[in-house]
Design a protein around this motif. Structure first.
Motif, mmCIF file in Angstrom:
data_model
loop_
_atom_site.group_PDB
_atom_site.id
_atom_site.type_symbol
_atom_site.label_atom_id
_atom_site.label_comp_id
_atom_site.label_asym_id
_atom_site.label_seq_id
_atom_site.Cartn_x
_atom_site.Cartn_y
_atom_site.Cartn_z
ATOM 1 N N ILE A 187 48.043 36.042 45.234
ATOM 2 C CA ILE A 187 47.952 37.170 44.911
ATOM 3 C C ILE A 187 48.736 38.173 45.519
ATOM 4 O O ILE A 187 48.561 38.508 46.883
ATOM 5 C CB ILE A 187 46.500 37.835 44.656
ATOM 6 C CG1 ILE A 187 45.535 36.756 43.895
ATOM 7 C CG2 ILE A 187 46.212 39.268 44.314
ATOM 8 C CD1 ILE A 187 44.255 37.314 43.871
ATOM 9 N N THR A 188 49.731 39.031 44.851
ATOM 10 C CA THR A 188 50.675 39.965 45.522
ATOM 11 C C THR A 188 50.976 40.906 44.554
ATOM 12 O O THR A 188 51.394 40.567 43.489
ATOM 13 C CB THR A 188 51.797 39.226 46.135
ATOM 14 O OG1 THR A 188 52.766 40.146 46.599
ATOM 15 C CG2 THR A 188 52.469 38.194 45.310
ATOM 16 N N ARG A 189 50.917 42.198 45.032
ATOM 17 C CA ARG A 189 51.609 43.288 44.250
ATOM 18 C C ARG A 189 53.073 43.379 44.535
ATOM 19 O O ARG A 189 53.789 43.758 43.606
ATOM 20 C CB ARG A 189 51.004 44.506 44.431
ATOM 21 C CG ARG A 189 51.530 45.838 43.703
ATOM 22 C CD ARG A 189 50.718 47.175 44.136
ATOM 23 N NE ARG A 189 51.405 48.271 43.314
ATOM 24 C CZ ARG A 189 52.378 48.835 43.408
ATOM 25 N NH1 ARG A 189 53.180 48.628 44.667
ATOM 26 N NH2 ARG A 189 52.719 50.085 42.573
ATOM 27 N N SER A 190 53.480 43.274 45.865
ATOM 28 C CA SER A 190 54.906 43.341 46.338
ATOM 29 C C SER A 190 55.997 42.300 46.145
ATOM 30 O O SER A 190 57.169 42.417 46.492
ATOM 31 C CB SER A 190 54.811 44.041 47.667
ATOM 32 O OG SER A 190 54.313 43.102 48.643
ATOM 33 N N ILE A 211 51.132 29.022 42.418
ATOM 34 C CA ILE A 211 51.171 30.073 41.381
ATOM 35 C C ILE A 211 51.367 31.361 42.213
ATOM 36 O O ILE A 211 50.841 31.582 43.248
ATOM 37 C CB ILE A 211 49.660 30.008 40.911
ATOM 38 C CG1 ILE A 211 49.473 28.408 39.901
ATOM 39 C CG2 ILE A 211 49.619 30.997 39.618
ATOM 40 C CD1 ILE A 211 48.270 28.083 39.478
ATOM 41 N N VAL A 212 52.102 32.278 41.655
ATOM 42 C CA VAL A 212 51.932 33.570 41.991
ATOM 43 C C VAL A 212 51.418 34.609 40.996
ATOM 44 O O VAL A 212 51.756 34.499 39.652
ATOM 45 C CB VAL A 212 53.513 34.147 42.470
ATOM 46 C CG1 VAL A 212 53.739 35.580 42.744
ATOM 47 C CG2 VAL A 212 54.122 33.458 43.653
ATOM 48 N N ILE A 213 50.577 35.443 41.564
ATOM 49 C CA ILE A 213 49.689 36.404 40.611
ATOM 50 C C ILE A 213 50.209 37.612 40.983
ATOM 51 O O ILE A 213 49.753 38.051 42.073
ATOM 52 C CB ILE A 213 48.415 36.229 40.586
ATOM 53 C CG1 ILE A 213 48.093 34.583 40.290
ATOM 54 C CG2 ILE A 213 47.797 36.956 39.479
ATOM 55 C CD1 ILE A 213 46.328 34.539 40.448
ATOM 56 N N THR A 214 50.847 38.414 40.157
ATOM 57 C CA THR A 214 51.532 39.819 40.506
ATOM 58 C C THR A 214 51.028 40.855 39.068
ATOM 59 O O THR A 214 50.457 40.442 38.374
ATOM 60 C CB THR A 214 53.010 39.541 40.869
ATOM 61 O OG1 THR A 214 53.312 40.952 41.407
ATOM 62 C CG2 THR A 214 53.701 39.441 39.527
ATOM 63 N N ARG A 270 62.541 40.718 42.419
ATOM 64 C CA ARG A 270 61.512 39.618 43.155
ATOM 65 C C ARG A 270 60.583 38.786 42.172
ATOM 66 O O ARG A 270 60.723 37.395 42.280
ATOM 67 C CB ARG A 270 60.488 40.585 43.910
ATOM 68 C CG ARG A 270 61.248 41.128 45.086
ATOM 69 C CD ARG A 270 62.033 40.107 46.168
ATOM 70 N NE ARG A 270 60.865 39.496 46.879
ATOM 71 C CZ ARG A 270 61.133 38.322 47.627
ATOM 72 N NH1 ARG A 270 62.385 38.054 48.234
ATOM 73 N NH2 ARG A 270 60.180 37.609 48.342
ATOM 74 N N ARG A 271 60.728 39.535 40.846
ATOM 75 C CA ARG A 271 59.721 38.699 39.999
ATOM 76 C C ARG A 271 60.537 37.617 39.243
ATOM 77 O O ARG A 271 60.082 36.552 38.957
ATOM 78 C CB ARG A 271 59.249 39.604 38.844
ATOM 79 C CG ARG A 271 57.798 40.654 39.075
ATOM 80 C CD ARG A 271 57.727 41.528 38.011
ATOM 81 N NE ARG A 271 57.470 41.085 36.797
ATOM 82 C CZ ARG A 271 57.241 41.810 35.734
ATOM 83 N NH1 ARG A 271 57.375 42.968 35.715
ATOM 84 N NH2 ARG A 271 57.418 41.171 34.497
ATOM 85 N N ALA A 316 59.525 33.773 39.424
ATOM 86 C CA ALA A 316 59.516 32.903 38.092
ATOM 87 C C ALA A 316 60.295 31.572 38.323
ATOM 88 O O ALA A 316 59.817 30.493 37.732
ATOM 89 C CB ALA A 316 59.861 33.761 36.986
ATOM 90 N N LYS A 317 61.177 31.488 39.123
ATOM 91 C CA LYS A 317 61.907 30.331 39.332
ATOM 92 C C LYS A 317 61.271 29.215 40.314
ATOM 93 O O LYS A 317 61.482 28.240 40.301
ATOM 94 C CB LYS A 317 63.385 30.601 39.856
ATOM 95 C CG LYS A 317 64.252 31.191 38.834
ATOM 96 C CD LYS A 317 65.578 31.747 39.399
ATOM 97 C CE LYS A 317 66.286 32.316 38.404
ATOM 98 N NZ LYS A 317 67.901 32.705 39.042
#
Length: 244
Positions: free
Chosen positions: A104-107, A125-128, A136-137, A141-142
Motif C-alpha cells: 500500500i503506497t500513496r507516493s 501487487i501495488v495498491i495506490t 511512477r504509476r 503497472a509494468k
C-alpha cells in the motif's frame, strides 16, 4: 510451544490453531510488541521477535492468499519476494506456491527494480491512488499488478474489495501501525495475532495501531506460549455477522 488458553496442550498444531474460517473473507493483522506496547526496537520489529514468533510468522504467510503491508514497512523491514517452503505444500494445495505481497503506497516511493518486483513467484501487487505520480504509476503497472483505489489517498475498503475480486480473500496484514489504524477505522479487521515479547522498551516506538482513532471490540480466542513469549489471537466479536 504449548497452548495455555482456552485449554492446556503441549505442542499444538500451529496450522490448525491459525486456520482461516472457511465460510467468509477474513482480514488478519499479525504484529509483535514488547510488554509495554512498543511495535519495534531500534526502528525494526525483528528485535522483538523470537524463534516461536518466526515459526508462526511463516505459518501465517503460508495460510494466507495475500500478504498486505504498507510501503514504509516494506522499506524498513527489507521485504523481498516470498519464497516457497516445503512445509506449505499441503496448506497451499490448489493455490499458487507462495502468496503475493501487496504494498500500500500513496507516493510509490520505493525501488520498482528491486527483487520484490522482478523475482517474485507470485506477481507483487501495488495498491495506490489517483494522486500518485503519473510516471511512477506507469512504471509500477509494468512491474506489478497495479490497483488504483481512491483519489487523494488509498481507500482501504476499495483496496480490500479489489483483493477479494482477485480471489484473495484470506488477507494477512503485517502492518505497519498506520496501515493497521486505517484498516481498523474502516471496520475491516477480523482478527489480531499478537506476539508479546517479554521486554520493556520505552522511548518513542509506536503502538501496533497508530494513527486514526478506532475502537474495535475483540475477544481473546487463543494463547500460545514459548520461552516467555505469548502468542495471542484476538477475534472480532460477531465478525461472522458483518457484511463481506
Amino acid at each position: 510451544m504449548r497452548r495455555i488458553y482456552p485449554d492446556i496442550q503441549d505442542n499444538p498444531d500451529i496450522v490448525q490453531a491459525y486456520a482461516y474460517p472457511e465460510d467468509r473473507p477474513w482480514l488478519r493483522l499479525n504484529m509483535v510488541a514488547s510488554a509495554d506496547g512498543a511495535a519495534w526496537l531500534k526502528g525494526r520489529s525483528g528485535g522483538l521477535s523470537s524463534k516461536g514468533d518466526k515459526r508462526i510468522f511463516q505459518v501465517l504467510r503460508g495460510l494466507s492468499d495475500v500478504v498486505l503491508a504498507g510501503a514504509a514497512t516494506v522499506r524498513t523491514e527489507g521485504y523481498g519476494p516470498v519464497k516457497p517452503r516445503d512445509s506449505w505444500a499441503e496448506i497451499r494445495a490448489g493455490r499458487p506456491e507462495v502468496p503475493p505481497i501487496a504494498v500500500i503506497t500513496r507516493s510509490l516511493d520505493f525501488d520498482l527494480d528491486d527483487a520484490l518486483f522482478t523475482d517474485a513467484r507470485s506477481r507483487t501487487i501495488v495498491i495506490t491512488c489517483e494522486a500518485a505520480p503519473h510516471e511512477r504509476r506507469k512504471k509500477a503497472a509494468k512491474r506489478s499488478d497495479l490497483i488504483v483505489a481512491g483519489d487523494e489517498g488509498v481507500d482501504m475498503r476499495r483496496a480490500v474489495a479489489e483483493l477479494h475480486e482477485r480471489g484473495l480473500t484470506r488477507i494477512l496484514c503485517e502492518g505497519g501501525p498506520r496501515i493497521n489504524a486505517q484498516l481498523s477505522a474502516d471496520d475491516l479487521v477480523d482478527e489480531l495475532c499478537l506476539s508479546i515479547s517479554p521486554m520493556l522498551v520505552g522511548g518513542g516506538a509506536a503502538r501496533i495501531v497508530n494513527g486514526e482513532p478506532a475502537q474495535v471490540a475483540l475477544g481473546l480466542s487463543q494463547v500460545l506460549e514459548e520461552e516467555g513469549v505469548l502468542f495471542c489471537k484476538y477475534t472480532r466479536e460477531h465478525s461472522h455477522e458483518r457484511a463481506d
